[in-house]
Design an enzyme around this catalytic site. Sequence first.
Site, PDB file in Angstrom:
ATOM      1  CD  GLU A 250      46.875  38.088  33.741  1.00  0.00           C
ATOM      2  OE1 GLU A 250      47.088  38.609  32.725  1.00  0.00           O
ATOM      3  OE2 GLU A 250      47.642  36.756  33.912  1.00  0.00           O
TER       4      GLU A 250
ATOM      5  CD  GLU B 251      45.098  33.767  31.239  1.00  0.00           C
ATOM      6  OE1 GLU B 251      46.616  34.171  30.874  1.00  0.00           O
ATOM      7  OE2 GLU B 251      44.295  34.463  31.687  1.00  0.00           O
TER       8      GLU B 251
HETATM    9  C1  BGP Z   1      48.059  36.411  30.782  1.00  0.00           C
HETATM   10  C2  BGP Z   1      47.204  37.532  29.978  1.00  0.00           C
HETATM   11  C3  BGP Z   1      46.409  36.321  29.066  1.00  0.00           C
HETATM   12  C4  BGP Z   1      47.437  35.958  28.187  1.00  0.00           C
HETATM   13  C5  BGP Z   1      48.579  35.653  29.065  1.00  0.00           C
HETATM   14  C6  BGP Z   1      50.332  35.092  27.922  1.00  0.00           C
HETATM   15  O1  BGP Z   1      48.957  37.646  31.703  1.00  0.00           O
HETATM   16  O2  BGP Z   1      45.792  36.758  31.115  1.00  0.00           O
HETATM   17  O3  BGP Z   1      45.934  37.669  28.340  1.00  0.00           O
HETATM   18  O4  BGP Z   1      48.158  36.618  26.936  1.00  0.00           O
HETATM   19  O5  BGP Z   1      49.111  36.268  30.066  1.00  0.00           O
HETATM   20  O6  BGP Z   1      50.992  35.774  27.786  1.00  0.00           O
HETATM   21  P1  BGP Z   1      51.720  36.488  26.991  1.00  0.00           P
HETATM   22  O7  BGP Z   1      50.672  36.956  25.585  1.00  0.00           O
HETATM   23  O8  BGP Z   1      52.437  37.917  27.065  1.00  0.00           O
HETATM   24  O9  BGP Z   1      52.747  35.073  26.669  1.00  0.00           O
END
Ligand code: BGP
Length: 497
Positions: free
Chosen positions: A199, A388
């Site tokens: 990201e 993701e």
């Molecule tokens: C993305 C990241 C992850 C992950 C996901 C979910 O931004 O790459 O590391 O954590 O989001 O976000 P969160 O954990 O804040 O719910």
Amino acid sequence: MAFRKDFLWGGATAANQYEGGWNEGGRGPSIDDVLTGGTKDSPRVLTYVLPDGSKHTTTMFGVNNLPEGAHFTQFDEYLYPNHEATDFYHHYKEDIALMGEMGFKCFRLSISWSRIFPTGMEEQPNEEGLTFYDAVFDECKKYGIEPLVTISHYETPLGLTHAWNSWADRRTIDCYLRYCKAIFERYKGKVKYWLTFNEINCINHGGWMEAGVPSADPQILANATYYQFVASAKAVQMAHEIDPNYQVGCMIAFMQSYPETCNPADNLLNVQAMNNGSYFYMDVHARGYYPNYKLKEYERKGITLDIQPGELDELKKGVVDFISFSYYMTLVVGTAPEKETTAGNMSFGRKNPYLKASDWGWQIDPTGLRIALNNIYDRYQKPMFVVENGLGALDTKEEDGSVHDTYRIDYLRDHIKAMKDAVELDGVDLMGYTMWGCIDLVSASTGEMRKRYGFVFVDKYDDGTGDMSRSRKDSFYWYKKVCESNGEDLGAEPAQP
Ligand code: BGP
């Protein structure tokens, strides 16, 4: 069959949120080790001391202009959830066996940079760290699981931040490339797919999390971004030299947004939001040069880039083999005064009246994924990978260990269906899908444990308690069928109310 025969079904994690073992095996501290827990209403903070011994905190998204001599460290009065996380370090065999049982073809994980180079600046890698990932990849192989490795996932060594503010300084490029060389050479034959930065566009929301830069200054962040582009392009070339089979991708948090109305001014704003939020980063990685809209913006703002001779050619030579992205929700942008806002993945925006939102306010939009896949494929014609996607939700573990997470199954089914339509009906080229947080892990934005994504429940709670035992949620059995049927069996649709 809609999906490719070799479609990579699986799950995704990141070392800082999952691995734990933060002070074991010769690992050095990373920027996440000084981040406390938080909630959606009270943000996690960074803890640091000043040379006079006074203790201070600052929010990670607001970190800017720290006083001279600030040194990040842990305080006894706080919990640091990433230290132990959900302890993949000691559970990797059990966890990979669970992934194997679900029929994973792919496991996305990140290597903890500071496990390999404890301060980021050593000349030689830490052998114990390298050995740990050898064991992990060997375990994956047993189950026919292809690793997909993120080289830097929100876990820059803290040593680099203390030395020279990490990616704010071009010396970090060489440290990163030394790290890449160590892992590309070591894991040749064990790993095929790599992602250079997780990201990378999240640097838009401040320098800490994505780049370990304690600043929000646009000039500093523009160069920090540029240095990462150069590092990524050189890493792509290095990977191909070390092993021509290596496939290297970029990774962007895809911020699909919609104009609030058909007012052309709203549409223009949306084009700008998409360019600045997501496409700029994909453009440089996938095309190998800075787009004019960004160069013009820098010109207007008086931002200059520290470009050294030959580097622009490196960007061209180091374009990525595929494009990966995270997709959770969509946003709305508009020019009229804002009525109601909502949260999202590292973002905030207007409320979309057509969509429902998760418990954390992220607006659920499967059709947006089909739109995103079409937009990205149309723009670059490169293979794509959804690395993701998932639902952070409050789960309840019953006494017998079961978790009835139908809401998660519904979310995932709808998104996989949208991907299927994009492949089958629109003809986009999609390599795989790794659902985020396949085994419960710590939330990146809030540091919470109760915001769970997994197919597997981990007995770990926000107050630090829990025995770390693993149990299968209902979605575990559902996803097993998805993997086994190559996305053909998505289970019954929920009954309409
Ligand atoms: C993305 C990241 C992850 C992950 C996901 C979910 O931004 O790459 O590391 O954590 O989001 O976000 P969160 O954990 O804040 O719910």
